[in-house]
Design a protein around this motif. Structure first.
Motif, PDB file in Angstrom:
ATOM      1  N   TRP A   1      71.193 108.224 141.167  1.00 25.75           N
ATOM      2  CA  TRP A   1      71.760 107.581 139.976  1.00 25.75           C
ATOM      3  C   TRP A   1      70.746 107.628 138.830  1.00 25.75           C
ATOM      4  CZ3 TRP A   1      76.515 107.716 140.247  1.00 25.75           C
ATOM      5  CH2 TRP A   1      77.421 106.756 139.803  1.00 25.75           C
ATOM      6  N   ILE A   2      69.511 107.205 139.121  1.00 25.71           N
ATOM      7  CA  ILE A   2      68.459 107.176 138.106  1.00 25.71           C
ATOM      8  C   ILE A   2      68.146 108.583 137.621  1.00 25.71           C
ATOM      9  CG2 ILE A   2      66.016 106.650 137.710  1.00 25.71           C
ATOM     10  CD1 ILE A   2      66.395 104.324 139.763  1.00 25.71           C
ATOM     11  N   LYS A   3      68.080 109.535 138.549  1.00 25.20           N
ATOM     12  CA  LYS A   3      67.835 110.935 138.179  1.00 25.20           C
ATOM     13  C   LYS A   3      68.924 111.447 137.245  1.00 25.20           C
ATOM     14  CE  LYS A   3      66.491 115.272 138.363  1.00 25.20           C
ATOM     15  NZ  LYS A   3      65.497 115.744 137.372  1.00 25.20           N
ATOM     16  N   SER A   4      70.170 111.083 137.515  1.00 24.14           N
ATOM     17  CA  SER A   4      71.264 111.539 136.652  1.00 24.14           C
ATOM     18  C   SER A   4      71.142 110.943 135.254  1.00 24.14           C
ATOM     19  CB  SER A   4      72.620 111.183 137.267  1.00 24.14           C
ATOM     20  OG  SER A   4      72.839 109.786 137.283  1.00 24.14           O
TER      21      SER A   4
ATOM     22  N   PHE B   1      75.544 104.571 131.522  1.00 25.49           N
ATOM     23  CA  PHE B   1      74.258 103.898 131.706  1.00 25.49           C
ATOM     24  C   PHE B   1      74.472 102.445 132.121  1.00 25.49           C
ATOM     25  CE2 PHE B   1      72.485 107.620 130.032  1.00 25.49           C
ATOM     26  CZ  PHE B   1      71.097 107.554 130.050  1.00 25.49           C
ATOM     27  N   ALA B   2      75.461 101.777 131.506  1.00 24.02           N
ATOM     28  CA  ALA B   2      75.745 100.388 131.871  1.00 24.02           C
ATOM     29  C   ALA B   2      76.254 100.301 133.301  1.00 24.02           C
ATOM     30  CB  ALA B   2      76.779  99.803 130.907  1.00 24.02           C
ATOM     31  N   GLY B   3      77.174 101.188 133.661  1.00 22.69           N
ATOM     32  CA  GLY B   3      77.718 101.186 135.014  1.00 22.69           C
ATOM     33  C   GLY B   3      76.666 101.476 136.061  1.00 22.69           C
ATOM     34  N   ALA B   4      75.782 102.438 135.774  1.00 26.89           N
ATOM     35  CA  ALA B   4      74.717 102.777 136.719  1.00 26.89           C
ATOM     36  C   ALA B   4      73.760 101.602 136.886  1.00 26.89           C
ATOM     37  CB  ALA B   4      73.964 104.013 136.228  1.00 26.89           C
TER      38      ALA B   4
ATOM     39  N   CYS C   1      86.019 103.453 142.226  1.00 25.92           N
ATOM     40  CA  CYS C   1      87.120 104.428 142.285  1.00 25.92           C
ATOM     41  C   CYS C   1      87.695 104.659 140.885  1.00 25.92           C
ATOM     42  CB  CYS C   1      88.221 103.923 143.211  1.00 25.92           C
ATOM     43  SG  CYS C   1      87.792 103.909 144.965  1.00 25.92           S
ATOM     44  N   ALA C   2      87.901 103.577 140.138  1.00 25.21           N
ATOM     45  CA  ALA C   2      88.447 103.702 138.791  1.00 25.21           C
ATOM     46  C   ALA C   2      87.495 104.474 137.880  1.00 25.21           C
ATOM     47  CB  ALA C   2      88.733 102.314 138.215  1.00 25.21           C
ATOM     48  N   GLY C   3      86.195 104.190 138.000  1.00 21.18           N
ATOM     49  CA  GLY C   3      85.208 104.904 137.196  1.00 21.18           C
ATOM     50  C   GLY C   3      85.170 106.383 137.525  1.00 21.18           C
ATOM     51  N   ALA C   4      85.270 106.715 138.821  1.00 19.65           N
ATOM     52  CA  ALA C   4      85.281 108.118 139.239  1.00 19.65           C
ATOM     53  C   ALA C   4      86.510 108.830 138.712  1.00 19.65           C
ATOM     54  CB  ALA C   4      85.231 108.205 140.761  1.00 19.65           C
ATOM     55  N   LEU C   5      87.655 108.149 138.733  1.00 21.30           N
ATOM     56  CA  LEU C   5      88.890 108.758 138.226  1.00 21.30           C
ATOM     57  C   LEU C   5      88.802 108.995 136.721  1.00 21.30           C
ATOM     58  CD1 LEU C   5      91.773 109.708 138.813  1.00 21.30           C
ATOM     59  CD2 LEU C   5      92.529 107.354 138.396  1.00 21.30           C
ATOM     60  N   PHE C   6      88.230 108.033 136.005  1.00 26.94           N
ATOM     61  CA  PHE C   6      88.062 108.197 134.555  1.00 26.94           C
ATOM     62  C   PHE C   6      87.186 109.408 134.247  1.00 26.94           C
ATOM     63  CE2 PHE C   6      85.260 107.397 130.886  1.00 26.94           C
ATOM     64  CZ  PHE C   6      86.214 107.446 129.865  1.00 26.94           C
ATOM     65  N   LEU C   7      86.072 109.540 134.973  1.00 30.11           N
ATOM     66  CA  LEU C   7      85.182 110.680 134.752  1.00 30.11           C
ATOM     67  C   LEU C   7      85.888 112.002 135.079  1.00 30.11           C
ATOM     68  CD1 LEU C   7      81.446 110.874 135.696  1.00 30.11           C
ATOM     69  CD2 LEU C   7      82.946 112.789 136.180  1.00 30.11           C
TER      70      LEU C   7
END
Length: 219
Positions: A20-23, A48-51, A203-209
Protein backbone atom coordinates in the motif's frame (compact mmCIF):
# COMPACT_ATOMS: atom_id res chain seq x y z
CA UNK A 1 -2.14 -24.19 14.16
CA UNK A 2 -3.65 -21.10 15.76
CA UNK A 3 -0.22 -19.67 16.57
CA UNK A 4 0.90 -20.30 13.00
CA UNK A 5 -2.22 -18.57 11.68
CA UNK A 6 -1.70 -15.53 13.88
CA UNK A 7 1.93 -15.27 12.78
CA UNK A 8 0.92 -15.60 9.11
CA UNK A 9 -1.81 -13.00 9.62
CA UNK A 10 0.76 -10.58 11.01
CA UNK A 11 3.16 -11.21 8.14
CA UNK A 12 0.40 -10.84 5.55
CA UNK A 13 -0.88 -7.59 7.06
CA UNK A 14 2.67 -6.17 7.11
CA UNK A 15 3.29 -7.14 3.47
CA UNK A 16 -0.08 -5.79 2.34
CA UNK A 17 0.52 -2.45 4.05
CA UNK A 18 4.06 -2.18 2.67
CA UNK A 19 2.59 -2.66 -0.81
CA UNK A 20 0.00 0.00 0.00
CA UNK A 21 2.74 2.44 1.04
CA UNK A 22 4.85 1.54 -2.01
CA UNK A 23 1.88 2.27 -4.27
CA UNK A 24 1.44 5.70 -2.66
CA UNK A 25 5.11 6.50 -3.31
CA UNK A 26 4.85 5.33 -6.92
CA UNK A 27 1.72 7.38 -7.59
CA UNK A 28 3.43 10.47 -6.17
CA UNK A 29 6.60 9.89 -8.20
CA UNK A 30 4.69 9.13 -11.40
CA UNK A 31 3.19 12.61 -11.44
CA UNK A 32 6.72 13.87 -12.27
CA UNK A 33 7.66 11.00 -14.60
CA UNK A 34 4.63 11.28 -16.88
CA UNK A 35 2.23 14.05 -15.78
CA UNK A 36 -0.14 13.57 -18.72
CA UNK A 37 -0.89 9.97 -17.67
CA UNK A 38 -1.14 10.50 -13.92
CA UNK A 39 -4.32 9.87 -11.95
CA UNK A 40 -6.70 12.82 -11.48
CA UNK A 41 -6.08 14.86 -8.35
CA UNK A 42 -9.43 13.90 -6.81
CA UNK A 43 -8.57 10.21 -7.09
CA UNK A 44 -5.12 10.70 -5.56
CA UNK A 45 -6.72 12.40 -2.56
CA UNK A 46 -9.30 9.63 -2.16
CA UNK A 47 -6.73 6.88 -2.59
CA UNK A 48 -4.23 8.38 -0.14
CA UNK A 49 -7.01 8.85 2.44
CA UNK A 50 -8.31 5.32 1.92
CA UNK A 51 -4.83 3.80 2.15
CA UNK A 52 -4.10 5.74 5.34
CA UNK A 53 -7.33 4.53 6.95
CA UNK A 54 -6.61 0.95 5.89
CA UNK A 55 -3.13 1.07 7.40
CA UNK A 56 -4.49 2.41 10.70
CA UNK A 57 -7.21 -0.23 10.81
CA UNK A 58 -4.68 -2.98 10.07
CA UNK A 59 -2.62 -1.93 13.07
CA UNK A 60 -5.73 -1.79 15.24
CA UNK A 61 -6.78 -5.32 14.24
CA UNK A 62 -3.35 -6.77 14.89
CA UNK A 63 -3.11 -5.06 18.27
CA UNK A 64 -6.54 -6.39 19.23
CA UNK A 65 -5.80 -9.95 18.12
CA UNK A 66 -2.55 -10.21 20.07
CA UNK A 67 -4.04 -8.74 23.24
CA UNK A 68 -6.52 -11.61 23.48
CA UNK A 69 -5.53 -14.40 25.87
CA UNK A 70 -8.15 -16.78 24.49
CA UNK A 71 -9.25 -16.35 20.89
CA UNK A 72 -11.36 -18.80 18.93
CA UNK A 73 -13.05 -18.51 15.53
CA UNK A 74 -16.72 -17.56 15.72
CA UNK A 75 -19.82 -19.32 14.44
CA UNK A 76 -23.18 -17.98 13.25
CA UNK A 77 -24.58 -15.89 10.41
CA UNK A 78 -21.78 -13.34 10.46
CA UNK A 79 -19.36 -15.97 9.18
CA UNK A 80 -21.28 -16.03 5.89
CA UNK A 81 -21.28 -12.24 5.70
CA UNK A 82 -17.50 -12.21 6.03
CA UNK A 83 -17.05 -15.11 3.63
CA UNK A 84 -19.19 -13.66 0.83
CA UNK A 85 -17.04 -10.54 0.75
CA UNK A 86 -14.09 -12.53 -0.62
CA UNK A 87 -15.59 -13.63 -3.97
CA UNK A 88 -17.44 -10.31 -4.16
CA UNK A 89 -14.12 -8.47 -3.92
CA UNK A 90 -12.78 -10.58 -6.80
CA UNK A 91 -15.81 -9.66 -8.91
CA UNK A 92 -15.34 -5.98 -8.03
CA UNK A 93 -11.65 -6.07 -8.93
CA UNK A 94 -12.09 -8.05 -12.15
CA UNK A 95 -13.04 -5.17 -14.51
CA UNK A 96 -9.61 -3.60 -13.96
CA UNK A 97 -7.94 -6.53 -15.73
CA UNK A 98 -10.66 -7.77 -18.02
CA UNK A 99 -11.00 -9.98 -21.05
CA UNK A 100 -14.62 -10.81 -21.79
CA UNK A 101 -15.87 -12.02 -18.38
CA UNK A 102 -14.91 -12.11 -14.73
CA UNK A 103 -13.13 -15.46 -15.10
CA UNK A 104 -10.76 -14.42 -17.87
CA UNK A 105 -8.09 -11.80 -17.16
CA UNK A 106 -5.85 -10.19 -19.73
CA UNK A 107 -2.81 -12.11 -18.44
CA UNK A 108 -2.60 -15.88 -17.72
CA UNK A 109 -1.20 -15.54 -14.19
CA UNK A 110 -3.97 -13.14 -13.27
CA UNK A 111 -6.61 -15.50 -14.68
CA UNK A 112 -5.25 -18.44 -12.65
CA UNK A 113 -5.26 -16.35 -9.46
CA UNK A 114 -8.77 -15.11 -10.17
CA UNK A 115 -10.23 -18.56 -10.72
CA UNK A 116 -8.45 -19.81 -7.59
CA UNK A 117 -9.98 -16.96 -5.59
CA UNK A 118 -13.45 -17.99 -6.72
CA UNK A 119 -12.94 -21.71 -6.01
CA UNK A 120 -10.71 -21.97 -2.92
CA UNK A 121 -13.06 -19.99 -0.61
CA UNK A 122 -15.68 -22.69 -1.19
CA UNK A 123 -13.23 -25.36 0.00
CA UNK A 124 -12.22 -23.19 2.97
CA UNK A 125 -15.89 -22.62 3.86
CA UNK A 126 -16.54 -26.37 3.83
CA UNK A 127 -13.65 -26.84 6.25
CA UNK A 128 -14.89 -24.03 8.48
CA UNK A 129 -18.44 -25.37 8.70
CA UNK A 130 -17.09 -28.87 9.39
CA UNK A 131 -15.46 -27.50 12.53
CA UNK A 132 -11.98 -27.34 11.03
CA UNK A 133 -11.89 -23.61 11.52
CA UNK A 134 -8.17 -23.08 11.98
CA UNK A 135 -7.48 -25.19 8.86
CA UNK A 136 -9.95 -23.03 6.93
CA UNK A 137 -8.29 -19.83 8.15
CA UNK A 138 -4.90 -21.26 7.19
CA UNK A 139 -6.21 -21.86 3.65
CA UNK A 140 -7.48 -18.28 3.49
CA UNK A 141 -4.06 -17.02 4.56
CA UNK A 142 -2.38 -19.12 1.87
CA UNK A 143 -4.81 -17.59 -0.63
CA UNK A 144 -3.85 -14.10 0.49
CA UNK A 145 -0.17 -14.86 -0.11
CA UNK A 146 -1.00 -16.34 -3.53
CA UNK A 147 -2.15 -12.87 -4.54
CA UNK A 148 1.42 -11.57 -4.20
CA UNK A 149 2.53 -13.40 -7.35
CA UNK A 150 3.25 -10.69 -9.98
CA UNK A 151 0.47 -11.04 -12.54
CA UNK A 152 -0.45 -7.68 -14.09
CA UNK A 153 1.38 -5.97 -16.96
CA UNK A 154 -1.07 -3.09 -17.41
CA UNK A 155 1.02 0.07 -17.62
CA UNK A 156 -0.46 2.54 -15.16
CA UNK A 157 0.82 4.67 -12.27
CA UNK A 158 0.38 1.74 -9.86
CA UNK A 159 2.35 -0.76 -11.90
CA UNK A 160 5.09 1.08 -13.76
CA UNK A 161 7.85 0.43 -11.18
CA UNK A 162 6.92 -3.23 -10.85
CA UNK A 163 6.85 -3.77 -14.61
CA UNK A 164 10.28 -2.17 -14.98
CA UNK A 165 11.88 -4.07 -12.10
CA UNK A 166 9.98 -7.38 -11.95
CA UNK A 167 8.11 -7.66 -15.23
CA UNK A 168 4.62 -7.60 -13.71
CA UNK A 169 2.79 -6.11 -10.74
CA UNK A 170 1.35 -7.87 -7.65
CA UNK A 171 -1.14 -5.07 -6.92
CA UNK A 172 -4.25 -6.12 -8.86
CA UNK A 173 -5.71 -8.24 -6.08
CA UNK A 174 -4.40 -6.20 -3.14
CA UNK A 175 -7.97 -5.10 -2.22
CA UNK A 176 -8.97 -8.78 -2.08
CA UNK A 177 -5.95 -9.52 0.11
CA UNK A 178 -7.10 -6.88 2.57
CA UNK A 179 -10.66 -8.24 2.45
CA UNK A 180 -9.34 -11.71 3.34
CA UNK A 181 -7.18 -10.41 6.19
CA UNK A 182 -9.87 -8.21 7.75
CA UNK A 183 -12.40 -11.04 7.32
CA UNK A 184 -10.06 -13.31 9.28
CA UNK A 185 -9.99 -10.65 11.99
CA UNK A 186 -13.79 -10.80 11.98
CA UNK A 187 -13.73 -14.59 12.14
CA UNK A 188 -11.55 -14.29 15.23
CA UNK A 189 -14.24 -12.14 16.84
CA UNK A 190 -13.23 -8.56 16.10
CA UNK A 191 -16.20 -6.14 16.01
CA UNK A 192 -18.55 -7.69 13.45
CA UNK A 193 -20.16 -4.41 12.41
CA UNK A 194 -16.86 -2.63 11.89
CA UNK A 195 -15.43 -5.61 10.02
CA UNK A 196 -18.45 -5.69 7.72
CA UNK A 197 -18.12 -1.97 6.95
CA UNK A 198 -14.39 -2.37 6.22
CA UNK A 199 -14.58 -5.39 3.93
CA UNK A 200 -17.58 -4.20 1.92
CA UNK A 201 -16.11 -0.70 1.79
CA UNK A 202 -12.98 -2.22 0.26
CA UNK A 203 -15.16 -4.01 -2.30
CA UNK A 204 -16.86 -0.72 -3.19
CA UNK A 205 -13.50 1.05 -3.50
CA UNK A 206 -12.15 -1.71 -5.75
CA UNK A 207 -15.24 -1.51 -7.96
CA UNK A 208 -14.91 2.27 -8.25
CA UNK A 209 -11.26 1.95 -9.29
CA UNK A 210 -12.00 -0.84 -11.77
CA UNK A 211 -14.95 0.90 -13.39
CA UNK A 212 -13.04 4.18 -13.37
CA UNK A 213 -10.47 2.45 -15.56
CA UNK A 214 -13.08 0.87 -17.82
CA UNK A 215 -14.76 4.23 -18.58
CA UNK A 216 -11.37 6.01 -18.79
CA UNK A 217 -12.14 8.29 -15.87
CA UNK A 218 -8.92 7.44 -14.02
CA UNK A 219 -6.54 6.18 -16.72
Amino acid sequence: MKKLNLNLLTIAFVIANLLWIKSLIDIYNYSDIRPSFSFPTFFNILFFAGAGITILLSGMYLKWIFKQKLITPISGKWVLIFWLAIPLSVICVSPVCYSGNIFIAAYPASAVIRISLLVLPIIAAMLYYNNKKEAAIFLLLMMSLLLLIPNDKCRNPFNYWWIQKVGASPLTYLPTMFVILFSIGGLYGKNKYLTTVIIYGLCAGALFLAMGHRIKLLW
